[in-house]
Design a protein around this motif. Sequence first.
Motif, PDB file in Angstrom:
ATOM      1  N   UNK A  14      -4.455  76.944  16.952  1.00 58.78           N
ATOM      2  CA  UNK A  14      -3.752  78.135  16.896  1.00 58.78           C
ATOM      3  C   UNK A  14      -2.449  77.805  17.955  1.00 58.78           C
ATOM      4  N   UNK A  15      -2.649  77.504  19.152  1.00 56.80           N
ATOM      5  CA  UNK A  15      -1.748  77.185  20.164  1.00 56.80           C
ATOM      6  C   UNK A  15      -0.641  76.200  19.707  1.00 56.80           C
ATOM      7  N   UNK A  16      -1.236  75.110  19.058  1.00 56.36           N
ATOM      8  CA  UNK A  16      -0.113  74.115  18.683  1.00 56.36           C
ATOM      9  C   UNK A  16       0.850  74.955  17.572  1.00 56.36           C
ATOM     10  N   UNK A  17       0.113  75.820  16.537  1.00 58.52           N
ATOM     11  CA  UNK A  17       0.960  76.228  15.477  1.00 58.52           C
ATOM     12  C   UNK A  17       2.017  77.472  16.139  1.00 58.52           C
ATOM     13  N   UNK A  18       1.569  78.121  17.423  1.00 63.43           N
ATOM     14  CA  UNK A  18       2.459  79.062  17.963  1.00 63.43           C
ATOM     15  C   UNK A  18       3.676  78.271  18.560  1.00 63.43           C
ATOM     16  N   UNK A  19       3.390  77.091  19.003  1.00 62.00           N
ATOM     17  CA  UNK A  19       4.686  76.240  19.479  1.00 62.00           C
ATOM     18  C   UNK A  19       5.426  75.909  18.483  1.00 62.00           C
ATOM     19  N   UNK A  20       4.928  75.356  17.323  1.00 59.50           N
ATOM     20  CA  UNK A  20       5.498  74.715  16.173  1.00 59.50           C
ATOM     21  C   UNK A  20       6.409  75.928  15.421  1.00 59.50           C
ATOM     22  N   UNK A  46       1.064  70.789  23.999  1.00 57.02           N
ATOM     23  CA  UNK A  46       1.525  70.718  22.717  1.00 57.02           C
ATOM     24  C   UNK A  46       3.234  70.558  22.697  1.00 57.02           C
ATOM     25  N   UNK A  47       3.837  71.290  23.747  1.00 58.78           N
ATOM     26  CA  UNK A  47       5.283  70.967  23.860  1.00 58.78           C
ATOM     27  C   UNK A  47       5.646  69.619  24.453  1.00 58.78           C
ATOM     28  N   UNK A  48       4.686  68.966  25.018  1.00 58.80           N
ATOM     29  CA  UNK A  48       5.069  67.581  26.146  1.00 58.80           C
ATOM     30  C   UNK A  48       5.842  68.178  27.285  1.00 58.80           C
ATOM     31  N   UNK A  49       5.349  69.283  27.893  1.00 54.46           N
ATOM     32  CA  UNK A  49       6.143  69.545  29.174  1.00 54.46           C
ATOM     33  C   UNK A  49       5.061  70.590  29.866  1.00 54.46           C
ATOM     34  N   UNK A  56      10.867  78.632  31.143  1.00 57.14           N
ATOM     35  CA  UNK A  56      11.290  77.303  31.263  1.00 57.14           C
ATOM     36  C   UNK A  56      12.207  77.141  29.835  1.00 57.14           C
ATOM     37  N   UNK A  57      13.210  76.448  29.733  1.00 55.56           N
ATOM     38  CA  UNK A  57      13.881  76.247  28.593  1.00 55.56           C
ATOM     39  C   UNK A  57      13.190  74.934  27.971  1.00 55.56           C
ATOM     40  N   UNK A  58      12.954  74.819  26.809  1.00 51.37           N
ATOM     41  CA  UNK A  58      12.206  73.820  26.129  1.00 51.37           C
ATOM     42  C   UNK A  58      13.358  73.140  25.533  1.00 51.37           C
ATOM     43  N   UNK A  59      14.370  73.710  24.824  1.00 48.22           N
ATOM     44  CA  UNK A  59      15.620  73.191  24.066  1.00 48.22           C
ATOM     45  C   UNK A  59      16.501  74.322  23.763  1.00 48.22           C
ATOM     46  N   UNK A 286       1.984  66.392  19.829  1.00 49.13           N
ATOM     47  CA  UNK A 286       2.185  66.127  21.126  1.00 49.13           C
ATOM     48  C   UNK A 286       3.853  66.060  21.126  1.00 49.13           C
ATOM     49  N   UNK A 287       4.470  66.905  21.779  1.00 49.64           N
ATOM     50  CA  UNK A 287       5.989  66.909  21.717  1.00 49.64           C
ATOM     51  C   UNK A 287       6.802  67.699  20.509  1.00 49.64           C
ATOM     52  N   UNK A 288       7.917  67.901  20.762  1.00 53.52           N
ATOM     53  CA  UNK A 288       8.662  68.661  19.507  1.00 53.52           C
ATOM     54  C   UNK A 288       8.683  67.792  18.546  1.00 53.52           C
ATOM     55  N   UNK A 289       8.721  66.501  18.366  1.00 58.63           N
ATOM     56  CA  UNK A 289       8.907  65.684  17.370  1.00 58.63           C
ATOM     57  C   UNK A 289       7.801  65.899  16.310  1.00 58.63           C
ATOM     58  N   UNK A 290       6.552  65.727  17.005  1.00 56.87           N
ATOM     59  CA  UNK A 290       5.238  66.117  16.214  1.00 56.87           C
ATOM     60  C   UNK A 290       5.228  67.609  15.554  1.00 56.87           C
TER      61      UNK A 290
END
Length: 410
Positions: A14-20, A46-49, A56-59, A286-290
């Motif tokens: 769930x958390x990974x999907x929220x970030x994605x 999940x975000x790699x940070x 915090x600004x991710x991008x 892990x990270x924005x690419x994934x």
Amino acid sequence: MRTLLLTGPGGTGRTTLAAATALAAARQGTRTLLLGTDRDDTLGAALGMRTGPAPALVEPRLTVWRPDPAQGFRDGLAALQDRAASALDLLGAARLDPEELTPLPGADDLALLRALREAALAEAHDLLVVDLPAAPRALALLAAPEELRRCLRRLLPPERQAARALRPVLGRLAGVPLPTGALYETAARWELELAATEAVLADRNTVVRLVAEPGPAGADAVRTAALGLALRGLRTDLLVANRVLPEDVPADSWLGGPLAQQRKALAEWQGTYDVRAVPHLGRDPRGTDDLAALGAPGAAPGAVPDAAPGARPGAAPGADAHAAPVEWTVTDRLAEDGVLVWSIPLPGAVREELDLVRRGDELAVAAGPFRRTVPLPSALRRCTVDGAALRGDTLTVRFTPDPGLWPRGR
């Protein structure tokens, strides 16, 4: 501002999907705030940070915020001590230092509700994506503002507050001390805060997105969660089937069994929900690419439209539209059958697990493990309950006008 709440069974990503989802929305040009709830930094993993109480600004166009419930609890109790300073001094009580306080059970949920309200009302972003806890806890959390407001109104009705000048006189006449004005002021402040949170949840631009792994356990959990959300009148837009295995798995592979279960669950879901499949990457993202590789559906812009005529009960619209509002409608059938009919959508409800109790001007509805007490519409308050029936996914409650209360000539 649009608000997208993600929940589902525990351990389903769930958390990974929220970030994605938040990342996809931001890359589509939407100013997005991702709100995390876990004490552990699973969102940061999940975000790699790292994420924390400072946004915090991710991008570009994507900000992440994970409030600290401990700090919120300490600040709240310190403010309460300040407001009750005179009473504490009179009792000779020793003040508690913020450094010695640890959050009590439930502090996390209160911190999340406060953060949800502040983020939605700030309007600094176009989209708020909230990583809610697992479904059972999330459903209790979403029900809290309405239930707490109801308790406050019952325990401290504002209309019963006596005028400040009359309070000593009324206290002597009654022989018991009356509640202080400060108590009513505190209740009024809580009422405003809870009402603001409830307004965010009930807003036409707030929807809930379910995340689950297709399979027997996921199907049961989704059915239960959908029933709890419907009873609360909360809208759902999509069901995200996460970690879907590829179709080219060899028939003799040990993955053949899980793949067959996934196919069966997906076929059942597609007849009821708007399902979006997210593939299994073969690893923990892990990270924005994934996260981008998952291809998670974003959030559609615009306001929630009215329900389309003939829309399938329980079904959500596509990714380019918001969910239709969940409405409990009253139908006038006085001319035909002499009754008013209150229709309550309850997808997945079971007749044997339904219960209705009327108490004065309220109706308590129990469906499975969930219960909600709602005020009756004004017309139904002048009626008596004549019966109820579950037809498909809708509970219909019949009301007969009470001759002693119903206006003459109607």
